[in-house]
Design a protein around this motif. Structure first.
Motif, PDB file in Angstrom:
ATOM      1  N   ALA A   2       0.821  -1.206   0.000  1.00  0.00           N
ATOM      2  CA  ALA A   2       0.000   0.000   0.000  1.00  0.00           C
ATOM      3  C   ALA A   2       0.857   1.259   0.000  1.00  0.00           C
ATOM      4  O   ALA A   2       1.960   1.280   0.542  1.00  0.00           O
ATOM      5  N   LYS A   3       0.328   2.293  -0.616  1.00  0.00           N
ATOM      6  CA  LYS A   3       0.925   3.620  -0.520  1.00  0.00           C
ATOM      7  C   LYS A   3       0.316   4.295   0.701  1.00  0.00           C
ATOM      8  O   LYS A   3      -0.903   4.509   0.770  1.00  0.00           O
ATOM      9  N   ILE A   4       1.152   4.605   1.686  1.00  0.00           N
ATOM     10  CA  ILE A   4       0.656   5.149   2.945  1.00  0.00           C
ATOM     11  C   ILE A   4       1.290   6.520   3.160  1.00  0.00           C
ATOM     12  O   ILE A   4       2.441   6.635   3.568  1.00  0.00           O
ATOM     13  N   ASP A   5       0.541   7.541   2.821  1.00  0.00           N
ATOM     14  CA  ASP A   5       1.042   8.901   3.028  1.00  0.00           C
ATOM     15  C   ASP A   5       0.699   9.383   4.436  1.00  0.00           C
ATOM     16  O   ASP A   5      -0.280   8.907   5.028  1.00  0.00           O
ATOM     17  N   PRO A   6       1.515  10.258   5.046  1.00  0.00           N
ATOM     18  CA  PRO A   6       2.589  11.040   4.402  1.00  0.00           C
ATOM     19  C   PRO A   6       3.929  10.306   4.302  1.00  0.00           C
ATOM     20  O   PRO A   6       4.905  10.864   3.798  1.00  0.00           O
ATOM     21  N   TYR A   7       3.981   9.033   4.768  1.00  0.00           N
ATOM     22  CA  TYR A   7       5.262   8.339   4.881  1.00  0.00           C
ATOM     23  C   TYR A   7       5.840   7.975   3.510  1.00  0.00           C
ATOM     24  O   TYR A   7       7.030   8.180   3.250  1.00  0.00           O
ATOM     25  N   THR A   8       5.004   7.447   2.620  1.00  0.00           N
ATOM     26  CA  THR A   8       5.494   7.096   1.288  1.00  0.00           C
ATOM     27  C   THR A   8       5.972   8.337   0.546  1.00  0.00           C
ATOM     28  O   THR A   8       7.052   8.338  -0.072  1.00  0.00           O
ATOM     29  N   ALA A   9       5.194   9.402   0.630  1.00  0.00           N
ATOM     30  CA  ALA A   9       5.571  10.640  -0.062  1.00  0.00           C
ATOM     31  C   ALA A   9       6.892  11.193   0.473  1.00  0.00           C
ATOM     32  O   ALA A   9       7.728  11.689  -0.295  1.00  0.00           O
ATOM     33  N   GLU A  10       7.114  11.091   1.768  1.00  0.00           N
ATOM     34  CA  GLU A  10       8.352  11.599   2.353  1.00  0.00           C
ATOM     35  C   GLU A  10       9.541  10.755   1.903  1.00  0.00           C
ATOM     36  O   GLU A  10      10.616  11.285   1.603  1.00  0.00           O
ATOM     37  N   LEU A  11       9.371   9.434   1.829  1.00  0.00           N
ATOM     38  CA  LEU A  11      10.444   8.575   1.325  1.00  0.00           C
ATOM     39  C   LEU A  11      10.773   8.905  -0.129  1.00  0.00           C
ATOM     40  O   LEU A  11      11.942   8.984  -0.517  1.00  0.00           O
ATOM     41  N   GLN A  12       9.729   9.101  -0.931  1.00  0.00           N
ATOM     42  CA  GLN A  12       9.954   9.449  -2.339  1.00  0.00           C
ATOM     43  C   GLN A  12      10.637  10.797  -2.464  1.00  0.00           C
ATOM     44  O   GLN A  12      11.500  10.983  -3.332  1.00  0.00           O
ATOM     45  N   ARG A  13      10.287  11.735  -1.594  1.00  0.00           N
ATOM     46  CA  ARG A  13      10.929  13.046  -1.616  1.00  0.00           C
ATOM     47  C   ARG A  13      12.427  12.921  -1.349  1.00  0.00           C
ATOM     48  O   ARG A  13      13.230  13.697  -1.867  1.00  0.00           O
ATOM     49  N   ARG A  14      12.795  11.912  -0.568  1.00  0.00           N
ATOM     50  CA  ARG A  14      14.202  11.693  -0.237  1.00  0.00           C
ATOM     51  C   ARG A  14      14.923  10.830  -1.267  1.00  0.00           C
ATOM     52  O   ARG A  14      16.073  10.474  -1.084  1.00  0.00           O
TER      53      ARG A  14
END
Length: 322
Positions: A2-14
């Protein structure tokens, strides 16, 4: 998957590539579609190692596999069974021991956070490569507010049964002694997924806070934390986070296991309710002793949990540069 934001988005940002549905339907689907073999796979907890270690060996025979146990589940269950005198739980612990040890033989390196668990595995599974690697914790300064009355906190995620037991024991067994030693003291129960049996412990001086976005919001309103665990395994993050924030933590022997505390911090380790209450009271009244413990705690965290030290240990486990 699953895509679980805000955690997935923060990992992708990094810059971390995240694989999830609908692009992939399962972990095995990821393995099948992988155009280039993985060189290194990190498995966290037994639930993942048991499902995927063999599968990884099949799909990527040359990959190095690391398995971080988080804590030894069978050890935690053994201790719970002993405390509760539960024969069914003893059987479950024995079964878990066989399964956990079996999963370790599929991997190249087993990571534990506690030296005590490494010593146990050396006896139970001498052929397994075990490395002791904690996680990074940075000391920080917290400005505590003067609430006018002493307050302590117990911190723990309540999907973890040892934390439920500890919260109940703190409220029902420890608080009577604390009230005698420190009239007006307040106990905060902090942590996510708080069940009804813990929130029902609420009294005038027992406050079930539940989830908080930042522990700093708790540390700035308490003099100390407590970790009255009666069973468990692994390294206790609740203790380390408190020491890193300059908040002394009075803990049981179970909570201190694997920490290898220096002599200056060993007075924080006590097991009986009256001893815990007396230690909390002394630290609340003796400002010089309190300051000494704060400084010793931060020095201990800096020496053992720095990013530089943990990075070096991880490189060894990954066999980088060899």
């Amino acid at each position: 998957m699953a895509k679980i934001d805000p955690y997935t988005a923060e990992l992708q940002r990094r810059g971390v590539e995240c694989l999830y549905h609908p692009f992939y339907f399962s972990v095995e689907d990821v393995f099948r579609k992988r155009p280039v073999p993985f060189d290194l796979v990190y498995l966290h907890r037994y639930s993942n190692a048991s499902k995927y270690a063999g599968m990884i060996r099949q799909h990527f025979p040359k990959a190095r596999i690391l398995y971080s146990v988080a804590d030894l589940h069978f050890l935690r269950l053994e201790r719970q069974a002993e405390l509760e005198n539960d024969p069914v739980l003893r059987q479950k612990a024995e079964q878990m021991r066989r399964l956990e040890l079996g999963a370790m033989f599929f991997v190249d390196c087993v990571i534990v956070h506690s030296a005590a668990e490494a010593e146990l595995l050396a006896k139970l599974a001498p052929g397994v490569n075990v490395q002791v690697i904690p996680w990074t914790i940075e000391p920080r300064d917290i400005v505590t507010s003067d609430a006018g009355h002493p307050a302590v906190a117990f911190i723990g995620g309540y999907r973890h049964e040892p934390n439920i037991d500890a919260a109940k024991w703190a409220a029902q067994t420890l608080m009577p002694s604390l009230r005698k030693e420190l009239p007006g003291i307040e106990l905060l129960l902090v942590g996510s997924h708080m069940p009804a049996e813990v929130s029902a412990l609420a009294e005038k001086d027992i406050v079930p806070l539940g989830y908080v976005p930042s522990l700093d919001n708790v540390f700035d309103r308490v003099a100390l934390t407590i970790a009255p665990l009666r069973y468990g395994a692994g390294l206790k993050g609740k203790v380390l986070e408190s020491l890193a924030a300059g908040i002394p933590c009075v803990m049981t022997t179970v909570a201190a296991e694997g920490l290898d505390l220096p002599k200056a911090l060993q007075p924080l380790v006590v097991d009986e309710p009256q001893e815990i209450a007396a230690r909390v009271a002394k630290l609340c009244r003796d400002k010089a002793e309190y300051r000494r413990i704060v400084d010793a705690g931060k020095a201990y965290v800096s020496a053992n949990y720095s990013a530089q030290r943990i990075d070096g240990l991880l490189k060894q486990a990954c066999a980088l540069g060899t």
